[in-house]
Enzyme design. Structure first.
Site, PDB file in Angstrom:
ATOM      1  N   SER A 146       0.739  -1.324  -0.074  1.00 18.97           N
ATOM      2  CA  SER A 146      -0.125  -0.174   0.316  1.00 18.97           C
ATOM      3  C   SER A 146       1.048   1.342  -0.064  1.00 18.97           C
ATOM      4  O   SER A 146       2.036   0.938   0.222  1.00 18.97           O
ATOM      5  CB  SER A 146      -0.832  -0.133   1.136  1.00 18.97           C
ATOM      6  OG  SER A 146      -1.030   0.808   1.683  1.00 18.97           O
ATOM      7  N   TYR A 159      -1.330  -1.172  10.512  1.00 21.07           N
ATOM      8  CA  TYR A 159      -1.194  -1.409   9.552  1.00 21.07           C
ATOM      9  C   TYR A 159      -0.376  -0.878   8.491  1.00 21.07           C
ATOM     10  O   TYR A 159       0.412  -1.620   7.404  1.00 21.07           O
ATOM     11  CB  TYR A 159      -2.181  -0.630   8.951  1.00 21.07           C
ATOM     12  CG  TYR A 159      -3.412  -1.199   7.465  1.00 21.07           C
ATOM     13  CD1 TYR A 159      -3.611  -2.110   6.686  1.00 21.07           C
ATOM     14  CD2 TYR A 159      -2.673  -0.113   6.294  1.00 21.07           C
ATOM     15  CE1 TYR A 159      -3.603  -2.312   5.289  1.00 21.07           C
ATOM     16  CE2 TYR A 159      -3.383  -0.057   4.787  1.00 21.07           C
ATOM     17  CZ  TYR A 159      -3.212  -1.025   4.148  1.00 21.07           C
ATOM     18  OH  TYR A 159      -4.059  -1.322   3.376  1.00 21.07           O
TER      19      TYR A 159
HETATM   20  N1  NAD Z   1      -8.879  -0.482  -1.122  1.00 22.84           N
HETATM   21  C1  NAD Z   1      -7.974   0.492  -1.040  1.00 22.84           C
HETATM   22  O1  NAD Z   1      -8.223   1.457  -1.208  1.00 22.84           O
HETATM   23  C2  NAD Z   1      -6.130  -0.223  -0.913  1.00 22.84           C
HETATM   24  C3  NAD Z   1      -5.645   0.443  -0.622  1.00 22.84           C
HETATM   25  C4  NAD Z   1      -4.296  -0.294  -0.180  1.00 22.84           C
HETATM   26  C5  NAD Z   1      -4.027  -1.190   0.078  1.00 22.84           C
HETATM   27  N2  NAD Z   1      -4.954  -1.800   0.057  1.00 22.84           N
HETATM   28  C6  NAD Z   1      -5.057  -3.516   0.466  1.00 22.84           C
HETATM   29  O2  NAD Z   1      -5.289  -4.355  -0.258  1.00 22.84           O
HETATM   30  C7  NAD Z   1      -6.460  -5.326  -0.822  1.00 22.84           C
HETATM   31  C8  NAD Z   1      -7.531  -5.932  -1.022  1.00 22.84           C
HETATM   32  O3  NAD Z   1      -8.183  -4.796   0.308  1.00 22.84           O
HETATM   33  P1  NAD Z   1      -9.813  -4.629  -0.780  1.00 22.84           P
HETATM   34  O4  NAD Z   1     -10.073  -3.269  -0.426  1.00 22.84           O
HETATM   35  O5  NAD Z   1     -10.077  -5.641  -1.307  1.00 22.84           O
HETATM   36  O6  NAD Z   1     -10.063  -5.080   1.396  1.00 22.84           O
HETATM   37  P2  NAD Z   1     -11.303  -6.109   2.039  1.00 22.84           P
HETATM   38  O7  NAD Z   1     -11.614  -6.063   3.372  1.00 22.84           O
HETATM   39  O8  NAD Z   1     -12.152  -6.103   0.601  1.00 22.84           O
HETATM   40  O9  NAD Z   1     -10.529  -7.430   1.445  1.00 22.84           O
HETATM   41  C9  NAD Z   1      -9.511  -8.181   2.275  1.00 22.84           C
HETATM   42  C10 NAD Z   1     -10.040  -9.340   2.586  1.00 22.84           C
HETATM   43  O10 NAD Z   1      -9.457 -10.141   3.148  1.00 22.84           O
HETATM   44  C11 NAD Z   1      -9.750 -12.004   4.080  1.00 22.84           C
HETATM   45  N3  NAD Z   1      -9.411 -11.432   4.875  1.00 22.84           N
HETATM   46  C12 NAD Z   1      -9.399 -10.516   6.819  1.00 22.84           C
HETATM   47  N4  NAD Z   1      -8.208 -11.779   7.436  1.00 22.84           N
HETATM   48  C13 NAD Z   1      -7.947 -12.700   6.846  1.00 22.84           C
HETATM   49  C14 NAD Z   1      -7.782 -13.929   7.230  1.00 22.84           C
HETATM   50  N5  NAD Z   1      -7.083 -13.955   8.580  1.00 22.84           N
HETATM   51  N6  NAD Z   1      -6.894 -14.753   5.921  1.00 22.84           N
HETATM   52  C15 NAD Z   1      -7.173 -14.359   5.054  1.00 22.84           C
HETATM   53  N7  NAD Z   1      -8.403 -13.626   4.691  1.00 22.84           N
HETATM   54  C16 NAD Z   1      -8.844 -12.503   5.394  1.00 22.84           C
HETATM   55  C17 NAD Z   1     -11.440 -10.661   4.374  1.00 22.84           C
HETATM   56  O11 NAD Z   1     -12.407 -11.755   4.676  1.00 22.84           O
HETATM   57  C18 NAD Z   1     -11.754  -9.806   3.021  1.00 22.84           C
HETATM   58  O12 NAD Z   1     -12.372 -10.721   1.679  1.00 22.84           O
HETATM   59  C19 NAD Z   1      -5.320  -5.287   1.361  1.00 22.84           C
HETATM   60  O13 NAD Z   1      -4.519  -6.051   1.426  1.00 22.84           O
HETATM   61  C20 NAD Z   1      -5.581  -3.799   1.539  1.00 22.84           C
HETATM   62  O14 NAD Z   1      -4.498  -3.614   2.519  1.00 22.84           O
HETATM   63  C21 NAD Z   1      -6.577  -1.826  -0.398  1.00 22.84           C
END
Ligand code: NAD
Length: 267
Positions: A146, A159
């Site tokens: 991120s 985080y």
């Molecule tokens: N959405 C954003 O703006 C953004 C920005 C930067 C980075 N990210 C990163 O992108 C990735 C996906 O994010 P997203 O926005 O799709 O979030 P999201 O919450 O929709 O998806 C995250 C998924 O991880 C799963 N999860 C949580 N704990 C877990 C565990 N212990 N074991 C297995 N699965 C688990 C959750 O059930 C969820 O389905 C993450 O790593 C997040 O940090 C997202």
């Protein structure tokens, strides 16, 4: 749509979430077979079902070594090989994430739990996937970091620290396994407007819009396009890199938005 991933087998962790589900869709559209792995079976099934027998939903816990190993082994048993790992899960527990605050205030247990899922979970994915990839001639790992791993913020110290460490982990895996034909890169999204994020942080869109350079916000499909590219042979000379995908959110001077507003006010 290109078909760069025919005959490849992929695992997408956090595959039931906004970005993971888009990646699973894209990898299948490019010819791969995909394991959609998530902590919650229902969301994994919801993401995998429309993809038919090209996708297998699996429940697993990224923080539990036995669970990660069992998930990887099951993926290889089911589809016969493993070529691509997208480590993408992140702690989303609504009771715990809000406690991820500052160095002074964060409960140490919350710090450890977040690092267990976000960082150790990625290490475990690499640990158990790489031997299968090497047996098949090589592979590509894409870790979701991120922009929060490259600059500080007012909250979420665990985080952000986990995401910074993922950028380092990526370089170590690339260095230690490159000669076994394993490429490992990280991607660093800025704010990506998933449905969940729009609901939980009202007003965020307007704030972020002042700081990005592109006219539109990125979507999960934009992230999926980058993951598919890095997984494919078109990226065969790219390894150990961290690629930001954030509308230029981190490339300009910190005063950019204020200066722009000042100049526009003068016009
Ligand atoms: N959405 C954003 O703006 C953004 C920005 C930067 C980075 N990210 C990163 O992108 C990735 C996906 O994010 P997203 O926005 O799709 O979030 P999201 O919450 O929709 O998806 C995250 C998924 O991880 C799963 N999860 C949580 N704990 C877990 C565990 N212990 N074991 C297995 N699965 C688990 C959750 O059930 C969820 O389905 C993450 O790593 C997040 O940090 C997202």
């Amino acid at each position: 749509m290109m078909t760069r991933l025919v005959d490849r087998v992929a695992i997408v962790t956090g595959g039931g979430g906004g970005i993971g589900a888009a990646v699973a869709r894209r990898l299948v559209a490019e010819g791969a077979r995909v394991v959609v792995a998530d902590l919650f079976e229902a969301v994994a099934v919801r993401a995998a079902e429309p993809l038919g027998d090209k996708a297998l939903p699996l429940q697993f816990d990224a923080a539990d070594p036995q669970s990660v190993k069992a998930m990887v082994d099951r993926a290889v048993d089911h589809f016969g090989r493993l070529d691509i790992l997208h480590n993408n899960a992140a702690m989303t527990d609504p009771d715990k994430s809000p406690q991820d605050t500052t160095a002074v205030d964060i409960p140490i247990g919350i710090w450890r739990e977040i690092l267990d899922v976000n960082l150790t979970g990625y290490l475990l994915g690499c640990k158990y996937a790489i031997p299968h990839m090497v047996a098949g001639g090589g592979g590509a790992i894409i870790n979701t970091a991120s922009n929060s791993g490259s600059a500080g913020d007012l909250a979420r110290i665990a985080y952000g620290s986990s995401k910074a460490a993922i950028i380092g982990l990526t370089k170590y895996v690339a260095t230690q396994h490159g000669r076994q034909n394993i490429r490992c890169n990280s991607i660093a999204p800025g704010v990506v407007l998933t449905e969940a994020l729009e609901k939980t942080v009202p007003g965020l869109k307007e704030i972020i819009q002042r700081h990005i350079l592109t006219p539109e916000f990125g979507t999960p499909d934009d992230i999926a396009g980058l993951v598919a590219f890095l997984a494919s042979d078109e990226a065969r000379y790219i390894t150990g890199e961290n690629i930001s995908i954030s509308g230029g959110g981190l490339v300009h001077q910190p005063h950019y938005a204020d200066l722009l507003a000042f100049m526009q006010a003068k016009d």
